[in-house]
Design a protein around this motif. Structure first.
Motif, PDB file in Angstrom:
ATOM      1  N   SER A 125       0.830  -1.195   0.000  1.00 25.68           N
ATOM      2  CA  SER A 125       0.000   0.000   0.000  1.00 25.68           C
ATOM      3  C   SER A 125       0.871   1.253   0.000  1.00 25.68           C
ATOM      4  O   SER A 125       2.042   1.227   0.400  1.00 25.68           O
ATOM      5  CB  SER A 125      -0.905   0.024   1.229  1.00 25.68           C
ATOM      6  N   HIS A 126       0.275   2.352  -0.436  1.00 27.64           N
ATOM      7  CA  HIS A 126       0.987   3.632  -0.417  1.00 27.64           C
ATOM      8  C   HIS A 126       1.410   3.986   1.007  1.00 27.64           C
ATOM      9  O   HIS A 126       2.564   4.396   1.237  1.00 27.64           O
ATOM     10  CB  HIS A 126       0.089   4.728  -0.994  1.00 27.64           C
ATOM     11  N   ALA A 127       0.498   3.811   1.946  1.00 30.76           N
ATOM     12  CA  ALA A 127       0.793   4.180   3.329  1.00 30.76           C
ATOM     13  C   ALA A 127       1.971   3.384   3.879  1.00 30.76           C
ATOM     14  O   ALA A 127       2.844   3.937   4.569  1.00 30.76           O
ATOM     15  CB  ALA A 127      -0.443   3.970   4.204  1.00 30.76           C
ATOM     16  N   ARG A 128       2.020   2.092   3.581  1.00 25.44           N
ATOM     17  CA  ARG A 128       3.124   1.264   4.099  1.00 25.44           C
ATOM     18  C   ARG A 128       4.432   1.619   3.418  1.00 25.44           C
ATOM     19  O   ARG A 128       5.479   1.657   4.077  1.00 25.44           O
ATOM     20  CB  ARG A 128       2.801  -0.226   3.878  1.00 25.44           C
ATOM     21  N   ALA A 129       4.399   1.924   2.132  1.00 23.15           N
ATOM     22  CA  ALA A 129       5.626   2.338   1.447  1.00 23.15           C
ATOM     23  C   ALA A 129       6.154   3.632   2.035  1.00 23.15           C
ATOM     24  O   ALA A 129       7.365   3.774   2.283  1.00 23.15           O
ATOM     25  CB  ALA A 129       5.359   2.490  -0.040  1.00 23.15           C
ATOM     26  N   VAL A 130       5.270   4.592   2.263  1.00 26.95           N
ATOM     27  CA  VAL A 130       5.691   5.854   2.875  1.00 26.95           C
ATOM     28  C   VAL A 130       6.283   5.602   4.249  1.00 26.95           C
ATOM     29  O   VAL A 130       7.324   6.180   4.616  1.00 26.95           O
ATOM     30  CB  VAL A 130       4.498   6.831   2.971  1.00 26.95           C
ATOM     31  N   GLU A 131       5.655   4.731   5.013  1.00 29.38           N
ATOM     32  CA  GLU A 131       6.141   4.428   6.359  1.00 29.38           C
ATOM     33  C   GLU A 131       7.560   3.872   6.329  1.00 29.38           C
ATOM     34  O   GLU A 131       8.427   4.284   7.107  1.00 29.38           O
ATOM     35  CB  GLU A 131       5.196   3.427   7.027  1.00 29.38           C
ATOM     36  N   MET A 132       7.821   2.937   5.404  1.00 26.55           N
ATOM     37  CA  MET A 132       9.164   2.346   5.322  1.00 26.55           C
ATOM     38  C   MET A 132      10.202   3.362   4.848  1.00 26.55           C
ATOM     39  O   MET A 132      11.301   3.450   5.406  1.00 26.55           O
ATOM     40  CB  MET A 132       9.146   1.125   4.404  1.00 26.55           C
ATOM     41  N   PHE A 133       9.861   4.128   3.826  1.00 26.48           N
ATOM     42  CA  PHE A 133      10.797   5.138   3.341  1.00 26.48           C
ATOM     43  C   PHE A 133      11.054   6.201   4.408  1.00 26.48           C
ATOM     44  O   PHE A 133      12.174   6.684   4.569  1.00 26.48           O
ATOM     45  CB  PHE A 133      10.258   5.802   2.075  1.00 26.48           C
ATOM     46  N   HIS A 134      10.014   6.580   5.135  1.00 25.48           N
ATOM     47  CA  HIS A 134      10.160   7.605   6.167  1.00 25.48           C
ATOM     48  C   HIS A 134      11.059   7.124   7.303  1.00 25.48           C
ATOM     49  O   HIS A 134      11.908   7.870   7.801  1.00 25.48           O
ATOM     50  CB  HIS A 134       8.778   7.996   6.707  1.00 25.48           C
ATOM     51  N   GLU A 135      10.885   5.869   7.698  1.00 32.32           N
ATOM     52  CA  GLU A 135      11.739   5.301   8.748  1.00 32.32           C
ATOM     53  C   GLU A 135      13.211   5.378   8.340  1.00 32.32           C
ATOM     54  O   GLU A 135      14.079   5.777   9.126  1.00 32.32           O
ATOM     55  CB  GLU A 135      11.345   3.853   9.008  1.00 32.32           C
TER      56      GLU A 135
END
Length: 328
Positions: A125-135
């Motif tokens: 999902s977009h949200a999970r991709a953002v979460e991983m990149f943000h981390e």
């Protein structure tokens, strides 16, 4: 206060980026089944040597050893819980090397693709991709990276997720895709589509471009399309040192330092502002590139025929957007 990369771009016509990470670490003994990021803890002196070699070869910008440092890719090594540690340490070592250089050298926090396919084609999902990149971005920022360097992306959706993560981390960033399937990414994105995409983002990158792919000639054909798009944002070219060949169980790239010196000058003459190498590019290649950029006078914008003649031709007839009569 502008970031160091923006300052250098404002004062210089071109900047030289570094070369390969994986190739050079493999040459130091990294096993193919070991994530390079683990060496930030297990073999720090070799990672420091990687960084130092790039700076001593003349790089104005070098990448941290964190390309696969997101939770999804590290999970394959049982190290998803070590994202902050590995990225922060990789960036902190790079910060030390850059600060000791005696000149402005930019630390680019390297972020590669997640390794998953995004929805609706895949399950990420977009949200999970953002979460991983943000981390990952926050850890690189904590370690001292000047900018985020998002590369080898193949889908517009993942590019957007990385852009959002950079915004959340309040970090300047650069973004590249890899065009390796007849001038398109493996998810079908063309060079023209990337040029349009970066301008539609709420937080566009400082610079954008192409990395890796098939070979230096193909990459410069893609760069010509960036130029033709009319997008005036600074362009990045980070091409492979030739084409890989399997010899005695190992990959060897056929691009010599002389060929990569030609590539660097052709890229400059196309209008590329940040010029580096990707797979197969060693410090010897970088030294030849730097010398050529500094000593060879700038020339007119090269044609496709000149690029093909000097770099060995193209791997496909089409460039993804239109047909070209030039093929390998």
């Amino acid at each position: 206060m502008p970031d160091p990369l923006s300052q250098l771009l404002a004062s210089r016509g071109w900047l030289m980026a570094d070369g390969a990470t994986g190739t050079n670490l493999f040459n130091m003994g990294l096993a193919s089944n070991v994530a390079p990021e683990l060496w930030n803890i297990d073999q720090p002196e070799k990672v420091r040597r990687l960084y130092r070699d790039s700076v001593e070869a003349g790089a104005d910008l070098f990448l941290t050893n964190t390309f696969g440092g997101n939770a999804s890719r590290l999970r394959l090594q049982g190290a998803a819980h070590r994202v902050r540690e590995l990225n922060r340490t990789g960036a902190a070592m790079a910060r030390d090397i850059a600060d000791a250089a005696g000149r402005t050298v930019v630390v680019a926090g390297n972020i590669g693709p997640t390794g998953e396919i995004m929805a609706p084609i895949g399950t990420l999902s977009h949200a999970r991709a953002v979460e991983m990149f943000h981390e990952q971005a926050e850890a690189l920022k904590e370690g001292g990276a000047d900018v985020l360097w998002v590369e080898t992306i193949s889908s517009a959706e993942e590019f957007r997720a990385a852009a959002e993560a950079a915004h959340l981390a309040d970090m300047p960033w650069c973004g590249m895709m890899s065009f390796d399937t007849a001038g398109r990414t493996i998810m079908g994105v063309t060079s023209a589509q990337l040029s349009a995409l970066v301008e539609r983002l709420p937080n566009p990158p400082l610079a954008y471009g192409a990395n890796c792919g098939v070979g230096a000639a193909d990459l410069l054909r893609t760069v010509r399309d960036f130029v033709a798009s009319g997008n005036e944002r600074p362009i990045i070219a980070k091409g492979n040192a030739g084409i890989p060949h399997l010899e005695d169980g190992h990959l060897h790239y056929d691009g010599t330092p002389a060929v990569m010196a030609d590539y660097a000058c052709l890229a400059r003459d196309l209008g590329v502002r940040i010029i580096g190498g990707c797979c197969g590019t060693t410090p010897a290649h970088l030294r030849a590139m730097r010398e050529a950029l500094e000593t060879r006078p700038a020339g007119p914008r090269p044609s496709l025929e000149e690029i093909a003649a000097r770099l060995g031709g193209f791997s496909s007839v089409g460039n993804g957007s239109r047909e070209s009569p030039l093929a390998r």
